[in-house]
Enzyme design. Structure first.
Site, PDB file in Angstrom:
ATOM      1  N   GLU A 269       0.821  -1.212   0.000  1.00 27.20           N
ATOM      2  CA  GLU A 269       0.000   0.000   0.000  1.00 27.20           C
ATOM      3  C   GLU A 269       0.857   1.264   0.000  1.00 27.20           C
ATOM      4  OE1 GLU A 269      -4.237  -0.927   1.956  1.00 27.20           O
ATOM      5  OE2 GLU A 269      -3.153   0.598   3.040  1.00 27.20           O
ATOM      6  N   HIS A 290       8.121 -26.587  -0.946  1.00 24.92           N
ATOM      7  CA  HIS A 290       7.491 -27.721  -1.636  1.00 24.92           C
ATOM      8  C   HIS A 290       6.325 -27.274  -2.502  1.00 24.92           C
ATOM      9  CE1 HIS A 290       9.865 -30.670   0.716  1.00 24.92           C
ATOM     10  NE2 HIS A 290       9.941 -29.610   1.524  1.00 24.92           N
ATOM     11  N   LYS A 404     -13.969   0.301  -3.909  1.00 30.83           N
ATOM     12  CA  LYS A 404     -15.074   0.689  -3.017  1.00 30.83           C
ATOM     13  C   LYS A 404     -16.131   1.460  -3.809  1.00 30.83           C
ATOM     14  CE  LYS A 404     -12.325   1.295   1.171  1.00 30.83           C
ATOM     15  NZ  LYS A 404     -11.834   2.273   2.118  1.00 30.83           N
TER      16      LYS A 404
HETATM   17  O1  PA5 Z   1      -3.634   1.165   5.939  1.00 28.22           O
HETATM   18  C1  PA5 Z   1      -4.693   1.655   5.635  1.00 28.22           C
HETATM   19  O2  PA5 Z   1      -4.876   2.874   5.667  1.00 28.22           O
HETATM   20  C2  PA5 Z   1      -5.874   0.787   5.241  1.00 28.22           C
HETATM   21  O3  PA5 Z   1      -5.497  -0.531   5.125  1.00 28.22           O
HETATM   22  C3  PA5 Z   1      -6.967   0.892   6.273  1.00 28.22           C
HETATM   23  O4  PA5 Z   1      -6.455   0.556   7.531  1.00 28.22           O
HETATM   24  C4  PA5 Z   1      -8.142  -0.006   5.927  1.00 28.22           C
HETATM   25  O5  PA5 Z   1      -8.627   0.329   4.651  1.00 28.22           O
HETATM   26  C5  PA5 Z   1      -9.248   0.130   6.955  1.00 28.22           C
HETATM   27  O6  PA5 Z   1      -9.659   1.458   7.061  1.00 28.22           O
HETATM   28  P1  PA5 Z   1     -10.414   1.985   8.333  1.00 28.22           P
HETATM   29  O7  PA5 Z   1      -9.530   1.844   9.491  1.00 28.22           O
HETATM   30  O8  PA5 Z   1     -10.727   3.408   8.014  1.00 28.22           O
HETATM   31  O9  PA5 Z   1     -11.669   1.151   8.476  1.00 28.22           O
END
Ligand code: PA5
Length: 418
Positions: A269, A290, A404
């Site tokens: 990310e 394996h 989303k």
């Molecule tokens: O690292 C991040 O920002 C994302 O992975 C969020 O943690 C994830 O999308 C969950 O978001 P939220 O905490 O707003 O529900």
């Protein structure tokens, strides 16, 4: 302290040193970034909230057989990584995870595990609006209300979210849930050492003081010039420039499976944007030798491996003695299994290097709270430095929104065109 090693070849010393020098220049920028709140967190956390986390964790252990932790991505992977890396819960309360997918089957499994045991909910969402945890929260909240009544249920719900806004924040205020804060200046995937991760970890009976101490010690070693984290960040970028665009985190301890998942989210990310980045993958060896071992040894030469090594030996199960030698294992009789696992690790590294795979090593002392705190911090700093060296913003995640938006369109959410 975490050590970083590169076994040599492919990258020359001069270009490596130049890239390290570049990575080191980003330490101050990381610290000053609006999302750099995690940098000084190990020495500068909210002490009152920290005490409250420990108090709530003790209460949960008194009144709950299970704590259902609801969250996804950065609001989930960090605590699961630490709890599982340490071999699971140490106290009375067992941890269950929900809201990390939209699978009805997965949710039914958690409900079945829960049975009619006493439980509490730890709901975590920085935005407070993410669909996966929101759906799961509705469900478990309903179960909690049916079991304990409105008032009783409210005393068993712990919400970690934004300090001032979002649906979860508003509901927590309206219903009087105990709340914890996800600081504005810390993004989800860098938030494991806030209440996001710490409440679940403490409820699992793990010493969060020592975890923070480990992170603080690592911070002290990295904060001036990035230390080993800058070396790792530099090496990843140099290898990417040479078209090694897949990194495999290799671990020889199955209990690190969720640590690998946390690491993949952190790097994936943080760096996968603007059509750039190293693709983060992982293996648990020797299991995956394996399955994926063949590809790593002889497949396309665009991958490099980062092995997580443990410095200390573990005295545990030894190879059993037998009266005969029908299985041909006499030569291993009485040897610590851990020493054999370490030899398998060394042999894998040697074989993969011979097969043309650049091999990196991240060495931690042992598996305990202190070492894991250090390892979390090491990878967070490495990732931030690596992202800036790559030329991307390691703290945003604009691409996560695309699915989303389309999902909301297809589901017919008000305000979205379908
Ligand atoms: O690292 C991040 O920002 C994302 O992975 C969020 O943690 C994830 O999308 C969950 O978001 P939220 O905490 O707003 O529900």
């Amino acid at each position: 302290m975490i050590e970083f090693k590169y076994t040599g070849g492919i990258v020359n010393e001069e270009e490596y040193q130049k890239k390290i020098d570049e990575a080191r220049t980003y330490v101050a920028r990381v610290e000053q970034d609006n999302f750099g709140g995690w940098v000084n967190l190990p020495i500068n956390y909210d002490k009152d909230e920290f005490k409250r986390i420990k108090k709530v964790a003790a209460k949960i252990n008194e009144d709950s057989d299970y704590l259902v932790c609801i969250g996804i991505g950065g609001s989930y992977l960090g605590h699961r990584a630490i709890i599982e890396a340490l071999g699971g819960e140490r106290g009375h309360t067992k941890i269950l995870y929900a809201g990390n997918s939209l699978s009805a089957r997965a949710l039914e499994k958690v409900i079945a595990q829960l049975g009619d045991a006493d439980f509490s909910i730890n709901v975590i969402s920085k935005s407070g609006t993410t669909t996966e945890p929101a759906v799961a929260f509705r469900l478990f909240k309903k179960m909690l209300i049916e079991k304990y009544g409105e008032e009783g249920a409210a005393k068993r719900i712990y919400a970690t979210t934004d300090a001032t806004k979002g649906a979860l924040h508003d509901e927590a205020i309206a219903k009087g849930y105990e709340t914890f804060v996800v600081p504005d200046n810390i993004g989800g995937r860098y938030s494991v050492l806030t209440a996001v991760g710490l409440l679940a970890i403490a409820a699992a009976g793990i010493n969060i003081d020592t975890l923070m101490d480990g992170a603080a010690e690592e911070r002290a070693g990295l904060i001036s010039d990035g230390g080993a984290a800058a070396e790792y960040a530099a090496m990843r970028n140099l290898l990417l420039e040479k078209d090694y665009n897949i990194e495999i985190l290799a671990n020889f301890e199955p209990q690190f499976m969720y640590f690998n998942e946390w690491w993949k989210q952190l790097f994936g990310e943080s760096e996968g944007k603007d059509h750039k980045g190293v693709y983060p993958a992982s293996v648990i060896d020797s299991t995956d030798l394996h399955s994926l071992g063949q590809y790593i040894q002889q497949g396309r030469r665009n991958l490099f491996e980062t092995f997580v090594e443990l410095r200390e030996d573990y005295a545990g199960i030894k190879v059993a003695e037998a009266v005969d030698d029908l299985d041909g294992l006499k030569y291993l009789e009485g040897r610590e299994l851990d020493s054999i696992n370490k030899i398998a690790n060394a042999a894998t590294r040697e074989a993969h290097i011979a097969g043309g795979v650049p091999v990196l090593e991240v060495v931690m002392p042992t598996i305990d709270e202190r070492s894991l705190g250090a390892l979390l911090y090491f990878f967070e700093m490495s990732c931030a430095l690596s992202g800036f060296t790559l030329g991307v913003n390691p703290f945003d995640q604009p691409g996560v929104e695309a699915y989303k938006t389309r999902m909301f369109e297809l589901l017919g959410k008000p305000g979205y065109n379908n």
